[in-house]
Design a protein around this motif. Structure first.
Motif, PDB file in Angstrom:
ATOM      1  N   LEU A  33       7.143  81.318  40.815  1.00 40.07           N
ATOM      2  CA  LEU A  33       8.016  82.764  41.270  1.00 40.07           C
ATOM      3  C   LEU A  33       8.084  82.883  42.454  1.00 40.07           C
ATOM      4  O   LEU A  33       8.803  82.534  43.751  1.00 40.07           O
ATOM      5  N   ALA A  34       6.560  82.662  43.093  1.00 39.98           N
ATOM      6  CA  ALA A  34       6.442  82.587  44.886  1.00 39.98           C
ATOM      7  C   ALA A  34       6.573  81.530  45.109  1.00 39.98           C
ATOM      8  O   ALA A  34       7.485  81.800  46.453  1.00 39.98           O
ATOM      9  N   ARG A  35       6.714  80.369  44.511  1.00 42.71           N
ATOM     10  CA  ARG A  35       7.028  78.843  45.352  1.00 42.71           C
ATOM     11  C   ARG A  35       8.979  78.934  45.857  1.00 42.71           C
ATOM     12  O   ARG A  35       9.470  79.273  46.646  1.00 42.71           O
ATOM     13  N   ASP A  36       9.287  79.855  43.949  1.00 43.45           N
ATOM     14  CA  ASP A  36      11.150  79.668  44.127  1.00 43.45           C
ATOM     15  C   ASP A  36      11.477  80.504  45.270  1.00 43.45           C
ATOM     16  O   ASP A  36      12.619  80.452  46.500  1.00 43.45           O
ATOM     17  N   GLU A  37      10.987  81.872  45.146  1.00 43.21           N
ATOM     18  CA  GLU A  37      11.401  83.633  46.381  1.00 43.21           C
ATOM     19  C   GLU A  37      11.218  81.998  47.572  1.00 43.21           C
ATOM     20  O   GLU A  37      12.048  83.339  48.861  1.00 43.21           O
ATOM     21  N   PRO A  64       8.036  70.212  59.816  1.00 48.31           N
ATOM     22  CA  PRO A  64       8.121  69.992  58.006  1.00 48.31           C
ATOM     23  C   PRO A  64       7.474  70.760  57.804  1.00 48.31           C
ATOM     24  O   PRO A  64       5.960  71.053  57.980  1.00 48.31           O
ATOM     25  N   ILE A  65       7.842  71.182  56.345  1.00 48.32           N
ATOM     26  CA  ILE A  65       7.282  72.579  55.756  1.00 48.32           C
ATOM     27  C   ILE A  65       6.617  71.669  53.860  1.00 48.32           C
ATOM     28  O   ILE A  65       7.753  71.569  54.304  1.00 48.32           O
ATOM     29  N   ARG A  66       5.480  71.381  53.802  1.00 46.69           N
ATOM     30  CA  ARG A  66       5.315  71.295  52.663  1.00 46.69           C
ATOM     31  C   ARG A  66       5.095  72.298  51.508  1.00 46.69           C
ATOM     32  O   ARG A  66       3.451  72.930  51.844  1.00 46.69           O
ATOM     33  N   ILE A  67       5.700  72.158  50.581  1.00 53.66           N
ATOM     34  CA  ILE A  67       5.609  73.821  49.528  1.00 53.66           C
ATOM     35  C   ILE A  67       5.055  72.642  48.419  1.00 53.66           C
ATOM     36  O   ILE A  67       5.827  72.056  47.758  1.00 53.66           O
ATOM     37  N   HIS A  68       3.292  73.220  47.933  1.00 49.07           N
ATOM     38  CA  HIS A  68       2.819  72.331  46.179  1.00 49.07           C
ATOM     39  C   HIS A  68       3.187  73.109  45.016  1.00 49.07           C
ATOM     40  O   HIS A  68       2.508  74.268  46.121  1.00 49.07           O
ATOM     41  N   CYS A  69       3.630  73.633  44.004  1.00 48.18           N
ATOM     42  CA  CYS A  69       2.485  74.452  43.037  1.00 48.18           C
ATOM     43  C   CYS A  69       1.840  73.332  42.562  1.00 48.18           C
ATOM     44  O   CYS A  69       2.464  72.458  41.913  1.00 48.18           O
ATOM     45  N   ARG A  70       0.894  74.092  42.596  1.00 42.99           N
ATOM     46  CA  ARG A  70      -0.709  73.474  41.957  1.00 42.99           C
ATOM     47  C   ARG A  70       0.066  72.953  40.136  1.00 42.99           C
ATOM     48  O   ARG A  70       0.334  74.171  39.554  1.00 42.99           O
ATOM     49  N   GLY A  71      -0.030  72.235  39.767  1.00 43.05           N
ATOM     50  CA  GLY A  71       0.242  71.684  38.338  1.00 43.05           C
ATOM     51  C   GLY A  71       1.756  70.614  38.250  1.00 43.05           C
ATOM     52  O   GLY A  71       2.587  70.441  37.350  1.00 43.05           O
ATOM     53  N   GLU A  72       2.072  70.766  39.772  1.00 44.46           N
ATOM     54  CA  GLU A  72       3.398  69.837  39.115  1.00 44.46           C
ATOM     55  C   GLU A  72       3.526  68.846  40.060  1.00 44.46           C
ATOM     56  O   GLU A  72       2.210  68.371  41.250  1.00 44.46           O
ATOM     57  N   GLN A  73       4.106  68.068  39.931  1.00 44.44           N
ATOM     58  CA  GLN A  73       4.001  66.464  40.135  1.00 44.44           C
ATOM     59  C   GLN A  73       5.099  66.152  41.522  1.00 44.44           C
ATOM     60  O   GLN A  73       5.031  64.868  42.109  1.00 44.44           O
ATOM     61  N   GLU A  90      -0.198  75.827  49.291  1.00 43.31           N
ATOM     62  CA  GLU A  90      -0.456  75.350  48.426  1.00 43.31           C
ATOM     63  C   GLU A  90      -0.308  76.374  47.891  1.00 43.31           C
ATOM     64  O   GLU A  90      -1.001  77.618  47.179  1.00 43.31           O
ATOM     65  N   LEU A  91       0.748  76.826  46.366  1.00 41.23           N
ATOM     66  CA  LEU A  91       0.940  77.619  45.509  1.00 41.23           C
ATOM     67  C   LEU A  91       0.375  77.505  44.123  1.00 41.23           C
ATOM     68  O   LEU A  91       0.505  76.540  43.857  1.00 41.23           O
TER      69      LEU A  91
END
Length: 502
Positions: free
Chosen positions: A441-445, A479-488, A436-437
């Protein structure tokens, strides 16, 4: 239908119309038609070639109906014949007695002019057709050059017998081969000049190399072989009795000339002197073509040295083009390395804004200002003096002030989050659980690093400017879930992975 419309090809007709043999605008083909009548119809008609016969034959069979040619009158025909006889020398007129039949059936003997085609006229008929077909017949080939050289050496061998026409025939064949060779070399000269420049401008490396090989392997050896005949040709030109031998050979035992058959000594002597002068003139012209002096080169129509200069220039130009293409060849491996190195520092690159191009008002219609080839078509710059008006500004003219918005750089925050969540050691990162990011930018990298699991070369991957040493997949992590705060939406990776940095 007119016979001429059936037999005269359009290219030949166009050439004859341009030449206008006979100098009559209303009958531009009259000279050619008269030569045809005298060459083909007159010998087989059994009727003397008088003015009346020529006019009747012309108007019956040779009118150009395609251009609505009117029947030719005797007066016009006589003027055309005068041009052919006195000026062109293609027709010969002799006064003879002929028998004419009147309408009542009586026979009258009348002295009138009889026309016959000369050897020059026969050659003219043949030559004009060759002119039309020259694009197919004029060619340069080494076999014809070999034939010419063989004939030159054969003539140079002594002694030459004048008992038959063999010597004369060999000389005539040598001249014909010489003409073919020179015409072919001139055509090669023109083709080389055009093709070499075209290859140079279009940078045709492979074609330039092939053409250069042809010139070096075929054209240059053929030219050297031609050059070796210079001593033989000059020797024949300086040989005192050679021209007389050729002229005597023309009247050899197998000669079919009527003057030889009836023993016309005056005619034979005239023919001998004419042929002797012709042989001397041709040998002198050939020797001039093989003379290396500047005066000979300037005065010769077929100087072999001028032709060779074109070959040398073409080889030089093609060599320069080949070197240019070789220098322009890209080293793909080195270029790939430079691009990979550039990608590692893409985030720190500063690209300056393009400086706007300012041009005078009379250059606006130029399509491409950077095209130097258009420089010669652009006229001088012109300026028009204009009155400068200084406006008076007030506070009301001030633009509305926009609210200042601070530009946040999330690079440091993204790097800190990346180090906190995935770094297990300063040089080692592991992504084996859901994340949970808070920074995009960190998510994209992290997502970009996952694609490195499919490569063995990692020069193109550099998160936050750090070079990647090795990447290994963790298929057992699930499987790995990556989510960025504020994104749907969230990003799902099929499995985890770990990264080692240098």
């Amino acid at each position: 239908m007119s016979l001429i419309s059936l037999t005269l090809a359009q290219p030949l007709k166009n050439l004859l119309l341009a030449a206008e043999l006979g100098l009559n605008r209303n009958h531009p083909l009259a000279g050619w038609n008269l030569l045809l009548i005298l060459y083909r119809d007159s010998p087989n008609s059994g009727v003397p070639s008088t003015l009346d016969f020529l006019a009747r034959k012309y108007n019956n069979d040779y009118l150009d109906i395609d251009n609505d040619e009117a029947p030719i009158s005797d007066e016009v025909l006589r003027k055309v014949l005068n041009v052919l006889t006195e000026q062109a020398g293609l027709v010969e007129a002799n006064t003879r007695k002929v028998r004419r039949h009147t309408e009542s059936g009586k026979s009258l003997i009348q002295q009138t002019a009889i026309y016959r085609i000369t050897s020059s006229g026969i050659e003219y008929l043949r030559m004009m057709q060759k002119v039309v077909d020259a694009e197919s017949t004029v060619t340069a080939n080494t076999l014809r050059i070999n034939e010419f050289c063989d004939l030159v050496r054969k003539l140079a061998r002594q002694p030459n017998s004048a008992a038959t026409t063999q010597l004369y025939n060999d000389f005539a064949n040598m001249l014909a081969a010489y003409e073919d060779v020179m015409k072919g070399m001139h055509k090669l000269d023109e083709d080389l000049d055009e093709l070499a420049n075209d290859l140079a401008f279009n940078h045709g490396g492979a074609a330039a190399e092939q053409l250069q090989a042809m010139l070096k392997q075929k054209a240059v050896p053929a030219y050297r072989q031609l050059l070796q005949q210079a001593s033989y040709i000059k020797g024949l030109a300086n040989l005192r009795d050679f021209a007389a031998q050729v002229a005597r050979s023309q009247q050899g035992s197998d000669d079919l000339d009527t003057a030889n058959a009836v023993g016309d000594q005056a005619g034979l002597l005239q023919r001998f002197n004419r042929t002797k002068a012709y042989v001397q003139r041709q040998l002198k012209q050939m020797a001039l073509s093989f003379t290396a002096s500047s005066q000979a080169i300037d005065s010769s129509l077929d100087s072999i040295y001028l032709l060779f200069q074109t070959i040398l220039n073409a080889i030089k130009l093609l060599s320069q083009e080949f070197e240019h293409v070789r220098r322009q060849t890209l080293d793909i491996k080195a270029l790939t390395g430079e691009l990979d190195e550039l990608l590692q520092h893409y985030s720190t690159l500063k690209v300056p804004d393009a400086v706007p191009r300012h041009a005078p008002f009379d250059r606006i219609d130029v399509e491409n200002m950077a095209d130097l080839l258009e420089a010669t078509t652009i006229g001088p710059v012109t300026y028009v003096a204009q009155e400068k008006v200084t406006p008076v500004l007030t506070a009301a003219d001030n633009p509305a002030m926009a609210a200042v918005t601070a530009v946040t750089n999330e690079g440091p925050a993204a790097l800190a989050e990346f180090q906190q969540l995935v770094l297990r050691a300063p040089q080692h990162a592991v992504i084996d659980h859901d994340l949970e990011l808070t920074t995009l930018l960190a998510r994209d990298e992290i997502v970009r690093l996952f694609s490195a699991t499919g490569y063995t070369h990692y020069a193109s991957f550099a998160p936050f400017g750090r070079a990647v040493q090795r990447v290994a997949a963790l298929p057992k992590s699930g499987p790995i879930r990556i989510h960025c705060r504020g994104e749907q939406y969230s990003v799902f990776l099929p499995h985890g992975f770990e990264v080692w940095f240098t």
